[in-house]
Design an enzyme around this catalytic site. Sequence first.
Site, PDB file in Angstrom:
ATOM      1  N   ASP A   7     -20.608   8.084  -3.392  1.00  0.00           N
ATOM      2  CA  ASP A   7     -21.500   9.064  -2.780  1.00  0.00           C
ATOM      3  C   ASP A   7     -22.533   9.484  -3.827  1.00  0.00           C
ATOM      4  OD1 ASP A   7     -20.163  10.790  -4.464  1.00  0.00           O
ATOM      5  OD2 ASP A   7     -19.444  12.154  -2.896  1.00  0.00           O
ATOM      6  N   CYS A  62     -16.472   9.074  -6.347  1.00  0.00           N
ATOM      7  CA  CYS A  62     -17.142  10.296  -5.873  1.00  0.00           C
ATOM      8  C   CYS A  62     -17.007  11.328  -6.993  1.00  0.00           C
ATOM      9  CB  CYS A  62     -16.563  10.777  -4.549  1.00  0.00           C
ATOM     10  SG  CYS A  62     -14.810  11.211  -4.583  1.00  0.00           S
ATOM     11  N   THR A  98     -14.685  13.561  -7.705  1.00  0.00           N
ATOM     12  CA  THR A  98     -13.332  13.578  -8.281  1.00  0.00           C
ATOM     13  C   THR A  98     -12.538  12.299  -8.037  1.00  0.00           C
ATOM     14  OG1 THR A  98     -12.494  14.482  -6.207  1.00  0.00           O
ATOM     15  CG2 THR A  98     -13.118  16.081  -7.917  1.00  0.00           C
ATOM     16  N   HIS A 133       2.790  -1.046 -10.786  1.00  0.00           N
ATOM     17  CA  HIS A 133       3.798  -0.555  -9.847  1.00  0.00           C
ATOM     18  C   HIS A 133       3.293  -0.440  -8.415  1.00  0.00           C
ATOM     19  CE1 HIS A 133       6.685   1.470 -12.970  1.00  0.00           C
ATOM     20  NE2 HIS A 133       6.376   0.222 -13.287  1.00  0.00           N
ATOM     21  N   HIS A 177       9.235  -3.210  -7.062  1.00  0.00           N
ATOM     22  CA  HIS A 177       8.038  -2.479  -6.622  1.00  0.00           C
ATOM     23  C   HIS A 177       7.489  -3.044  -5.313  1.00  0.00           C
ATOM     24  CE1 HIS A 177       8.239  -0.268 -10.278  1.00  0.00           C
ATOM     25  NE2 HIS A 177       8.266  -1.403 -10.971  1.00  0.00           N
TER      26      HIS A 177
END
Length: 156
Positions: free
Chosen positions: A11, A70, A72, A103, A138
Site C-alpha cells: 500500500d 504495508c 506494519t 517450520h 511440520h
Amino acid sequence: MNFKSIGIASDHAARDLKSLIVDYVKLHDIRVIDFGIGSDTNKSVDYPDYAAAVAREVSDGKLEAGIAVCGTGIGMSIACNKFPGVRATVVWDDYSARMSREHNNSNLLCLGARTLNHHRAIDLVKIWLETRFSGERHQNRLDKIREIEKKNFKPH
Ligand code: RB5
C-alpha cells in the site's frame, strides 16, 4: 533461492520499501510480478485490495510465492490469509524470518515498512528466500491447518 517467480504488493505506507525489495529480488534472477502500488502515485489506498491481488495468485497456484508490505505487515497478513493455501507470515527479525520458512513453509512474506529499518527488511527477505521448509512433523501441522481451512470455508 526458493522461488523462481514472486508477486509483490504494497500500500502507500510501504511504497519505498516495495521498490527496494523489487530491485533486490530481480538481482537474484527471480521473476517479479508487481501488483502495485505504483511509484507514481501519492494517494492513500486500502491494503486489502493489494493483498488480494497477490494472495489470489498464490492461492490459485499461478505464483509460487508473494511478498506483501504495508505499515506494519499486519493488515496485509490478515487479508492474505483469507485465501486458501496461503500461509502469510509477518516477520520482524532473523529468527522469525527463518522459522516462518523452516517450520511454517511461509509462501507469503509480510513486512512492516514503518516498523523495520529498510536495510534490515532486505536482510529478512534474503533469509526468507534462502531458507528451506524442513518438512517432517511440520508438514503434519500444516496439513491440520489445511483441514481447518477446508472445514470452515463458507462460500457466499
Ligand atoms: C496505513 O495507514 C496502515 O494502516 C497500513 O499500511 C497497515 O499498517 C495496516 O495494517
